[in-house]
Design a protein around this motif. Structure first.
Motif, PDB file in Angstrom:
ATOM      1  N   LEU A   1       3.871   8.034   4.901  1.00 55.41           N
ATOM      2  CA  LEU A   1       3.875   7.563   6.430  1.00 55.41           C
ATOM      3  C   LEU A   1       5.480   7.406   6.591  1.00 55.41           C
ATOM      4  CD1 LEU A   1       2.632   5.479   8.796  1.00 55.41           C
ATOM      5  CD2 LEU A   1       3.615   3.544   7.398  1.00 55.41           C
ATOM      6  N   VAL A   2       5.665   7.904   7.840  1.00 57.36           N
ATOM      7  CA  VAL A   2       7.316   8.250   8.402  1.00 57.36           C
ATOM      8  C   VAL A   2       7.500   7.296   9.493  1.00 57.36           C
ATOM      9  CG1 VAL A   2       8.893   9.830   9.052  1.00 57.36           C
ATOM     10  CG2 VAL A   2       7.224  10.653   7.382  1.00 57.36           C
ATOM     11  N   TYR A   3       8.557   6.670   9.504  1.00 62.85           N
ATOM     12  CA  TYR A   3       9.159   5.975  10.739  1.00 62.85           C
ATOM     13  C   TYR A   3      10.324   6.711  11.139  1.00 62.85           C
ATOM     14  CZ  TYR A   3      10.868   2.922  14.083  1.00 62.85           C
ATOM     15  OH  TYR A   3      11.484   2.211  15.609  1.00 62.85           O
ATOM     16  N   ARG A   4      10.320   7.301  12.359  1.00 60.01           N
ATOM     17  CA  ARG A   4      11.270   7.860  12.870  1.00 60.01           C
ATOM     18  C   ARG A   4      12.222   7.243  14.119  1.00 60.01           C
ATOM     19  NH1 ARG A   4      11.424  13.579  15.311  1.00 60.01           N
ATOM     20  NH2 ARG A   4      13.554  12.808  15.460  1.00 60.01           N
ATOM     21  N   VAL A   5      13.295   7.236  14.020  1.00 58.78           N
ATOM     22  CA  VAL A   5      14.394   6.370  15.296  1.00 58.78           C
ATOM     23  C   VAL A   5      14.354   7.625  16.412  1.00 58.78           C
ATOM     24  CG1 VAL A   5      16.020   5.310  15.938  1.00 58.78           C
ATOM     25  CG2 VAL A   5      15.279   5.023  13.554  1.00 58.78           C
ATOM     26  N   VAL A   6      13.937   7.395  17.353  1.00 58.60           N
ATOM     27  CA  VAL A   6      14.341   8.336  18.616  1.00 58.60           C
ATOM     28  C   VAL A   6      14.856   7.611  19.701  1.00 58.60           C
ATOM     29  CG1 VAL A   6      13.511   9.976  20.152  1.00 58.60           C
ATOM     30  CG2 VAL A   6      12.408   9.901  17.906  1.00 58.60           C
ATOM     31  N   PRO A   7      16.231   7.516  19.766  1.00 58.16           N
ATOM     32  CA  PRO A   7      16.633   6.440  20.584  1.00 58.16           C
ATOM     33  C   PRO A   7      16.621   6.642  22.298  1.00 58.16           C
ATOM     34  CG  PRO A   7      18.505   7.555  19.780  1.00 58.16           C
ATOM     35  CD  PRO A   7      17.287   8.187  19.181  1.00 58.16           C
ATOM     36  N   ASN A   8      15.945   7.630  22.651  1.00 62.16           N
ATOM     37  CA  ASN A   8      15.803   7.828  24.268  1.00 62.16           C
ATOM     38  C   ASN A   8      14.150   7.886  24.404  1.00 62.16           C
ATOM     39  OD1 ASN A   8      15.463  10.224  26.187  1.00 62.16           O
ATOM     40  ND2 ASN A   8      17.525   9.193  26.624  1.00 62.16           N
ATOM     41  N   GLU A   9      13.806   7.623  25.544  1.00 62.75           N
ATOM     42  CA  GLU A   9      12.387   7.518  25.854  1.00 62.75           C
ATOM     43  C   GLU A   9      12.025   8.654  26.162  1.00 62.75           C
ATOM     44  OE1 GLU A   9      15.005   6.748  27.895  1.00 62.75           O
ATOM     45  OE2 GLU A   9      14.378   4.807  28.559  1.00 62.75           O
ATOM     46  N   THR A  10      12.739   9.429  26.701  1.00 61.29           N
ATOM     47  CA  THR A  10      12.105  10.781  27.206  1.00 61.29           C
ATOM     48  C   THR A  10      11.987  11.964  25.965  1.00 61.29           C
ATOM     49  OG1 THR A  10      13.272  10.518  29.478  1.00 61.29           O
ATOM     50  CG2 THR A  10      12.501  12.795  28.845  1.00 61.29           C
ATOM     51  N   THR A  11      12.908  11.898  25.256  1.00 65.38           N
ATOM     52  CA  THR A  11      12.814  12.573  23.913  1.00 65.38           C
ATOM     53  C   THR A  11      11.632  12.131  23.062  1.00 65.38           C
ATOM     54  OG1 THR A  11      15.365  12.581  23.933  1.00 65.38           O
ATOM     55  CG2 THR A  11      14.321  13.403  22.234  1.00 65.38           C
ATOM     56  N   LEU A  12      11.388  10.985  22.823  1.00 61.89           N
ATOM     57  CA  LEU A  12      10.357  10.285  22.155  1.00 61.89           C
ATOM     58  C   LEU A  12       9.120  10.890  23.051  1.00 61.89           C
ATOM     59  CD1 LEU A  12       9.342   8.652  20.162  1.00 61.89           C
ATOM     60  CD2 LEU A  12      10.166   6.438  21.143  1.00 61.89           C
ATOM     61  N   PHE A  13       8.750  10.795  24.185  1.00 60.02           N
ATOM     62  CA  PHE A  13       7.634  11.036  24.654  1.00 60.02           C
ATOM     63  C   PHE A  13       7.298  12.607  24.762  1.00 60.02           C
ATOM     64  CE2 PHE A  13       5.086  12.898  28.217  1.00 60.02           C
ATOM     65  CZ  PHE A  13       3.955  12.069  28.195  1.00 60.02           C
TER      66      PHE A  13
ATOM     67  N   PRO B   1       0.713  -1.085  -0.115  1.00 63.47           N
ATOM     68  CA  PRO B   1       0.016  -0.084  -0.169  1.00 63.47           C
ATOM     69  C   PRO B   1       0.839   1.214   0.038  1.00 63.47           C
ATOM     70  CG  PRO B   1      -0.082  -1.251   2.077  1.00 63.47           C
ATOM     71  CD  PRO B   1       0.654  -2.142   1.277  1.00 63.47           C
ATOM     72  N   PHE B   2       1.933   1.241   0.319  1.00 67.95           N
ATOM     73  CA  PHE B   2       2.914   2.331   0.426  1.00 67.95           C
ATOM     74  C   PHE B   2       3.999   2.384  -0.417  1.00 67.95           C
ATOM     75  CE2 PHE B   2       0.335   3.044   4.033  1.00 67.95           C
ATOM     76  CZ  PHE B   2       0.181   4.399   4.163  1.00 67.95           C
ATOM     77  N   ARG B   3       4.821   3.011  -1.040  1.00 65.42           N
ATOM     78  CA  ARG B   3       5.842   2.915  -1.800  1.00 65.42           C
ATOM     79  C   ARG B   3       7.093   3.713  -1.230  1.00 65.42           C
ATOM     80  NH1 ARG B   3       3.823   5.398  -7.602  1.00 65.42           N
ATOM     81  NH2 ARG B   3       3.822   7.595  -6.669  1.00 65.42           N
ATOM     82  N   PHE B   4       8.209   3.172  -1.441  1.00 68.93           N
ATOM     83  CA  PHE B   4       9.505   3.808  -0.844  1.00 68.93           C
ATOM     84  C   PHE B   4       9.894   5.366  -1.113  1.00 68.93           C
ATOM     85  CE2 PHE B   4      14.044   4.364  -1.174  1.00 68.93           C
ATOM     86  CZ  PHE B   4      14.396   4.462  -0.022  1.00 68.93           C
ATOM     87  N   VAL B   5      10.082   6.122  -0.491  1.00 67.11           N
ATOM     88  CA  VAL B   5      10.379   7.625  -0.848  1.00 67.11           C
ATOM     89  C   VAL B   5      11.969   7.787  -0.658  1.00 67.11           C
ATOM     90  CG1 VAL B   5      10.242   9.969  -0.760  1.00 67.11           C
ATOM     91  CG2 VAL B   5       8.081   8.398  -0.684  1.00 67.11           C
ATOM     92  N   GLU B   6      12.358   7.581   0.609  1.00 70.29           N
ATOM     93  CA  GLU B   6      13.643   7.760   1.196  1.00 70.29           C
ATOM     94  C   GLU B   6      14.058   7.168   2.429  1.00 70.29           C
ATOM     95  OE1 GLU B   6      14.301  12.026   1.519  1.00 70.29           O
ATOM     96  OE2 GLU B   6      16.635  11.955   1.497  1.00 70.29           O
ATOM     97  N   HIS B   7      15.308   6.841   2.586  1.00 70.86           N
ATOM     98  CA  HIS B   7      15.621   6.517   3.836  1.00 70.86           C
ATOM     99  C   HIS B   7      16.830   7.214   4.447  1.00 70.86           C
ATOM    100  CE1 HIS B   7      18.293   2.788   5.872  1.00 70.86           C
ATOM    101  NE2 HIS B   7      17.543   3.641   6.717  1.00 70.86           N
ATOM    102  N   LEU B   8      16.968   7.910   5.497  1.00 71.21           N
ATOM    103  CA  LEU B   8      17.806   8.744   6.238  1.00 71.21           C
ATOM    104  C   LEU B   8      18.353   7.741   7.135  1.00 71.21           C
ATOM    105  CD1 LEU B   8      16.128  12.022   6.174  1.00 71.21           C
ATOM    106  CD2 LEU B   8      17.811  11.230   4.624  1.00 71.21           C
ATOM    107  N   PRO B   9      19.457   6.763   7.078  1.00 70.90           N
ATOM    108  CA  PRO B   9      19.799   5.810   8.145  1.00 70.90           C
ATOM    109  C   PRO B   9      20.097   6.650   9.531  1.00 70.90           C
ATOM    110  CG  PRO B   9      21.124   5.550   6.152  1.00 70.90           C
ATOM    111  CD  PRO B   9      20.389   6.869   5.908  1.00 70.90           C
ATOM    112  N   GLY B  10      19.751   6.088  10.710  1.00 70.60           N
ATOM    113  CA  GLY B  10      19.755   6.266  11.817  1.00 70.60           C
ATOM    114  C   GLY B  10      18.559   7.500  12.052  1.00 70.60           C
ATOM    115  N   ASP B  11      17.771   7.936  11.246  1.00 70.74           N
ATOM    116  CA  ASP B  11      16.836   9.047  11.430  1.00 70.74           C
ATOM    117  C   ASP B  11      15.487   8.590  11.047  1.00 70.74           C
ATOM    118  OD1 ASP B  11      15.734  11.255  11.590  1.00 70.74           O
ATOM    119  OD2 ASP B  11      16.776  12.411   9.958  1.00 70.74           O
ATOM    120  N   ARG B  12      15.404   8.356   9.657  1.00 71.76           N
ATOM    121  CA  ARG B  12      13.769   7.882   9.237  1.00 71.76           C
ATOM    122  C   ARG B  12      13.759   7.157   8.090  1.00 71.76           C
ATOM    123  NH1 ARG B  12      12.799  14.260   8.088  1.00 71.76           N
ATOM    124  NH2 ARG B  12      14.137  14.522  10.081  1.00 71.76           N
ATOM    125  N   TRP B  13      12.334   6.573   7.871  1.00 70.21           N
ATOM    126  CA  TRP B  13      12.153   6.098   6.612  1.00 70.21           C
ATOM    127  C   TRP B  13      10.895   6.832   6.141  1.00 70.21           C
ATOM    128  CZ3 TRP B  13      14.252   1.485   4.001  1.00 70.21           C
ATOM    129  CH2 TRP B  13      15.211   0.902   4.425  1.00 70.21           C
TER     130      TRP B  13
END
Lengths: 540, 287, 325
Positions: free
Chosen positions: A238-250, A205-217
């Motif tokens: 649809l974006v997936y973000r990596v936020v490696p710290n729970e407080t920042t994520l919240f 249902p979704f196609r790939f646009v960009e992958h910024l490693p360590g940051d987002r898809w």
């Protein structure tokens, strides 16, 4: 640190509770927004872990599995909310009467995002690679009984196989890969093909646009997704973000930078429930925490003593303190998420007095008055190894205190993750007891962990052996229907609960935090993204 | 003769240091902190590791019975801050002791003996300075359990290179001075000259570096704790208290604030004293 | 000068070889390998053995080392085990982020540090001096991750007025692709504010203390007294004469901060989810992703040695009394 996970996206027919409160009084009523007006916008999903590859042969963890199976690619079959297989890329299928042949009829309106049609040849290619020993596909055991594939037509494929239980489950977890892109690459070079990280081409249902490693898809809606399957997703992106710290994520969730915080840290639960802009969804999940007892050590030889240790540990308090209630004490390896789970099962109760009595009668007595029991000159004193996760560090502290109350000395030994794994899996079993958690597959074939003939192999780290259990485990995959399996799986659970080679601590309730503007998302045991096609953003 | 001059100089330094108001304040703070660390068992109202009925006692805001509140296990933060002082201060002191001993020894040998030895040692220092400390830390923690001793050792062993450079520079100057030449003429052994005549005259910047280094070591332990590589719970260090309370900063600010402030004031105190010492030991400098 | 630089560069070669050799040994000393990352009840041990073989981990240690060294010197950094892509790509993605953050922090450190230090020196013992001295020492003494988290919570708080809101994580906004060129620059700058502040402020406080001392020393020297006696305005005295000379020793600090910043700060990169070298290296060590660790360590060494050389040469240019040969 979480366990890497492989696996089956199928879970079992259990009904997940979507523990969300009522939406706030907002006008206009989101339910009243007609489907045609739901299109547009970007939803951001964020988690602590990285998604490394879109190459399904090398999937590494649960979120990666989901993005592959639900977002970028398609599987032949998918699960409905009671975990029956339903058509997806396969329009229909027939199983021969003696269950040794399956014919899939594929949709003819699915295209790779570069315009090439998806055909039975792609399925055959994917199957060949999965079976190829040069490709370390982690889930290969799901296809052990599948022997060969034959393409009967552009959209028809026939498989021959040995009959077994849960016949089709592998196909709900295996995304079909594009043959026209990957077939030219030698199987052993697939791991380094840029397809996985910088130029994936899917058909989902979704196609790939960009992958910024360590940051987002970044993914965008596929306008050509078959109308019969719902057509183009509502979301533009649809974006997936990596936020490696729970407080920042919240903090990102709270301030609107993130729409869904995946596998939320338990400490934020109260705050999420109190925030009118947020909602929490929690559901049982096939991940359990355990303490493994090395039965080669004199302390842990007997099932009675191991049971006493479990009884000394207050698992309800652990669940409350460490998970803020987001878990249930485990009665054995089969959790409430599993279809064969019996709600009558009771985890061993917390009873330090009975535990002490059992230890006493097993000959463990504190004769020198130092607060620690001995037997034959051996003090009941050992190390509990665990990795440096804060959750498990806390559990180790609690366990140390509980066991001290019954005259057993447990010293938490917190080590770096890989070091613990290396010690535990070493042939010499360099550990006394260890505390970890892991995620199970739906099909509970856990012989590598418990079977007598696997002693010495990496995963059989407790060296526990019970021939009766072996017989039960061997007959589970041979049972061809669920009613025959149910009794066996229940026996499997009961026997392990009685022998306690592990202390099964608790089964996780996975929880996700969502901003209320994100509609149509109802995470459950199948994953957060199973219904991503129908997510939409509500703008009052 | 020499020692008399030294004593004279010491007295002069103390006189100048005393005039440095901020440094005196810093020194008072350090004395106070060391005192509380030593007396922690007497001063702490609770057992720092005690957990009873966690669900009822956890996350309590500061009150009369718990002046700094309680953490997620219901432990008294005030008592843990007191006991944490022992761990954090001893890591600071011991790691710096290791660092200055090693740094002084290597720097002095390199500077005094010169030649190929000097080249080899200093290239070694260059190598270690351009070596990613993180790799060393993770590998050491992987090989050994992250105990207090290990953390101290790691911080000490990765912190001496700067000191050795300072010392080498000083030794290069001092060894050409007249009294060293005199000692050489008198036929004293080289080791003796190094130990008795050269070293005492290069210690000034080492003392300053050590004082400033203690604060930095305490901060480094906190950073290690954030990565899960520091002193492991249940043992309380200020660093791991701040690190392990970080996810509750919104709801239970007191868990991180008090140990955090303890770190801040300790590091400040050592820096004030370090500055004061530098000014007092170096007559040319003006405060 | 050129000969000096050439000699230093030549000296760097054995150091760099030493670094990678040491890293290689350390990594293999640590328990576990890339294949243990696949340890899971759903993965059979045979598949893990197969992985080991594919990765060449079943070969003897010296063979693995020589193979790596050979390909490294032909410019082939190998493949990342955990990221499934060339190590060169891993570095190409992470390094610019780290350099950007470092460069901005460095400017902040020296501009803010020198300015604050100069003001303190000129207004010695004033309330301003005392307050700024206290505040900068306070900030200097805070654990970096604690300061970072407080900034994040403050700037994401609902109480923060809209115009003061700053991005709290990442390098760019989600809709960055759809922005015009100017908007993009603004977006990047806004994302840099908090992490560069958190990364640089402690060092800025250090520079300020140093600058204050240095300027005070200069002010009390004879030629400044002479300049004053000539009747030049105080402003002119400070700006034209004192400041320039006070800045000379500050340059030597550059040699101290450059390497620290170039390595990338794991803590700041984790807190602000900044995809830089520090995090890449840290994750690679945890995953035992040997090729990435080796290449990143090598690069770290190059940057540190380069930064030292740069600082020394800069120092020589500014202060002619220093000879380089």
């Amino acid at each position: 640190m979480r366990w890497p996970r492989y696996s089956s996206l199928i879970a079992a027919p259990l009904v997940a509770c979507a523990c969300a409160g009522e939406p706030p009084v907002a006008e206009p009523d989101p339910a009243a927004v007609p489907a045609a007006e739901r299109y547009g916008g970007t939803a951001v999903v964020a988690g602590m872990g990285e998604i490394q590859t879109m190459n399904a042969f090398f999937s590494r963890d649960y979120m990666t599995d989901q993005f592959q199976a639900y977002v970028l690619f398609m599987t032949l079959l998918r699960n409905d909310d009671e975990l029956r297989s339903e058509p997806y890329l396969a329009r229909s299928w027939t199983v021969s009467p003696d269950s040794n042949e399956v014919v899939f009829e594929l949709r003819d309106d699915v295209f790779w995002h570069d315009g090439t049609p998806t055909t039975a040849y792609d399925v055959a290619f994917t199957f060949d690679r999965v079976k190829d020993p040069a490709v370390p596909y982690p889930n290969r055991s799901s296809f052990d009984a599948w022997e060969s594939a034959e393409v009967l037509g552009p959209h028809t494929i026939r498989f021959t196989l040995r009959p077994h239980a849960d016949l089709l489950h592998g196909w709900t977890a295996l995304p079909i890969m594009p043959r026209h892109i990957l077939a030219g690459t030698a199987p052993e070079d697939l791991a380094t093909h840029p397809f996985g990280t910088s130029e994936p081409v899917g058909n989902g249902p979704f196609r790939f646009v960009e992958h910024l490693p360590g940051d987002r898809w970044i993914f965008e809606a596929n306008p050509d997704f078959p109308a019969e399957l719902g057509g183009r997703p509502y979301l533009d992106r649809l974006v997936y973000r990596v936020v490696p710290n729970e407080t920042t994520l919240f903090a990102e969730l709270r301030s609107g930078g993130v729409d869904m915080y995946v596998r939320v840290a338990p400490v934020f639960v109260d705050r999420i429930e109190a925030d009118p802009d947020l909602r929490l969804v929690a559901y049982p999940f096939p991940n359990y925490s355990f303490i493994a007892w090395n039965s080669m050590r004199p302390f842990f030889e007997s099932a009675g003593v191991r049971r006493a240790l479990t009884m000394a540990i207050d698992r309800s308090e652990i669940v409350e303190v460490v998970r803020h209630g987001l878990a249930t004490p485990a009665a054995g390896p089969v959790g409430a998420w599993h279809w064969a789970y019996d709600s009558a099962w009771q985890p061993l109760g917390h009873s330090p007095d009975s535990a002490a009595a059992i230890l006493e009668s097993a000959g463990w007595r504190d004769t020198d008055g130092d607060g620690v029991r001995e037997r034959d000159g051996v003090r009941f004193s050992f190390d509990i190894s665990t990795n440096e996760s804060r959750e498990r560090g806390s559990i180790a502290e609690l366990v140390q205190r509980y066991l001290a109350q019954v005259g057993v000395e447990a010293r938490p030994r917190i080590r770096e993750h890989q070091t613990v794994i290396a010690d535990v899996t070493s042939p010499e079993r360099r550990y006394d007891a260890f505390l970890l958690s892991w995620t199970q597959g739906l099909v509970l074939d856990e012989r590598d962990q418990w079977a007598c003939d696997r002693i010495g192999k990496p995963l059989q780290f407790t060296s526990y052996c019970n021939p009766e259990l072996d017989a039960v485990m061997d007959s589970i995959p041979r049972a061809t229907d669920r009613s025959a399996q149910e009794g066996l799986i229940r026996r499997y659970n009961t026997m392990l609960a009685a022998d306690q080679p592990f202390t099964f601590l608790y089964v996780e309730k996975r929880a996700d935090a969502l901003r209320r503007r994100l509609r149509g998302a109802s995470p459950d045991f199948r994953g957060e993204l199973a219904d991503v096609r129908s997510w939409w953003l509500f703008q009052p | 003769m020499l020692s008399l001059a030294r004593r004279e100089r010491g007295r002069e330094t103390w006189r100048r240091f005393r005039r440095h108001r901020q440094a005196i304040l810093g020194l008072a703070l350090i004395v106070l902190l060391t005192g509380t660390a030593l007396l922690a068992p007497a001063l702490a109202p609770y057992d720092p590791d005690a957990q009873t009925d966690i669900v009822a006692t956890r996350y309590q805001a500061p009150s009369a019975s718990h002046p700094m509140g309680t953490d997620r296990f219901g432990r008294d933060i005030f008592s843990r801050v007191l006991y944490g002082a022992r761990i954090s201060l001893s890591i600071g002191f011991l790691a710096i002791l290791i660092a200055i001993t090693l740094g002084t020894a290597i720097g002095a040998v390199a500077g005094f003996f010169g030649g190929r030895l000097d080249t080899v040692l200093m290239r070694g220092v260059d190598l270690l300075l351009s070596f990613p400390r993180l790799v060393l830390l993770v590998v050491l923690v992987a090989l050994f359990q992250p105990s207090i001793a290990l953390v101290t050792l790691v911080l000490g062993l990765t912190g001496w290179m700067g000191v050795s450079r300072i010392v080498r520079g000083q030794v290069l100057t001092v060894r050409e001075m007249e009294f060293v030449t005199a000692a050489r003429v008198l036929g004293f052994g080289r080791t003796r000259i190094l130990a008795r005549h050269v070293l005492p005259n290069v210690l000034t910047p080492v003392i300053v570096a050590a004082t400033l280094g203690i604060g930095n070591t305490i901060l480094a332990e906190a950073a290690l704790s954030f990565l899960g590589l520091g002193v492991q719970p249940p043992t309380a260090s200020w660093g791991n208290m701040v690190a392990s309370g970080r996810d509750a900063m919104l709801d239970a600010w007191w868990i991180t604030t008090f140990p955090g402030l303890a770190i801040v004031f300790t590091v400040m105190a050592f820096n004030l004293v370090g500055d004061g010492l530098r000014d007092a030991l170096d007559p040319r400098r003006v405060a | 000068m050129i000969r000096y630089a050439a000699r230093r560069l030549l000296e760097a070669v054995p150091i760099l070889i030493g670094i990678v050799t040491l890293i290689f040994l350390l990594l293999h000393l640590a328990p576990g390998d890339p294949a243990t990352a696949y340890f899971n009840p759903n993965v059979s041990p045979e598949i893990i053995d197969r992985m080991r073989e594919n990765l060449g981990l079943d070969r003897p240690l010296h063979e693995q080392y020589l193979r790596w060294l050979r390909s490294f010197f032909t410019g082939d950094f190998g493949y990342s085990f955990s990221q499934h892509r060339p190590v060169a790509d891993v570095i190409r993605d992470a390094l610019p982020n780290t350099l950007l953050l470092s460069a901005v922090s460095l400017v902040l450190i020296f501009v803010v540090g020198c300015a604050v230090g100069a003001v303190q020196a000129v207004r010695q013992y004033s309330a301003l001096d005392n307050v700024t001295t206290f505040v900068s020492l306070f900030v200097y003494s805070m654990p970096g991750f604690w300061l970072g988290l407080m900034l994040i919570l403050a700037f994401s708080s609902p109480a923060m007025p809209e115009f003061l809101r700053l991005p709290i994580s990442g390098v760019t906004s989600i809709d960055y692709e759809f922005m015009g060129p100017i908007e993009r620059i603004v977006d990047r700058v806004r994302h840099l504010v908090l992490p560069s502040f958190a990364l640089g402020i402690a060092s800025a406080a250090g520079v300020a203390r140093y600058m204050r001392g240095s300027l005070l020393e200069v002010i009390n020297q004879d030629y400044i007294r002479t300049a004053r006696a000539k009747g030049l305005s105080e402003r002119r005295v400070i700006l034209k004469h004192a400041l320039r000379n006070a800045l000379i020793p500050i340059v030597s600090l550059l040699g101290l901060y450059l390497p620290l910043l170039f390595g990338g700060s794991v803590v700041i990169e984790v807190v602000f989810s900044w995809p830089g070298m520090g995090r890449a290296l840290y994750n690679a060590i945890l995953a035992r992703d040997y090729p990435v660790v080796m290449a990143a360590s090598f690069l770290f060494g190059v940057l540190v040695l380069g930064a030292n050389l740069l600082a020394d040469m800069l120092y020589a240019v500014i202060d002619p009394r220093i000879r380089t040969d």
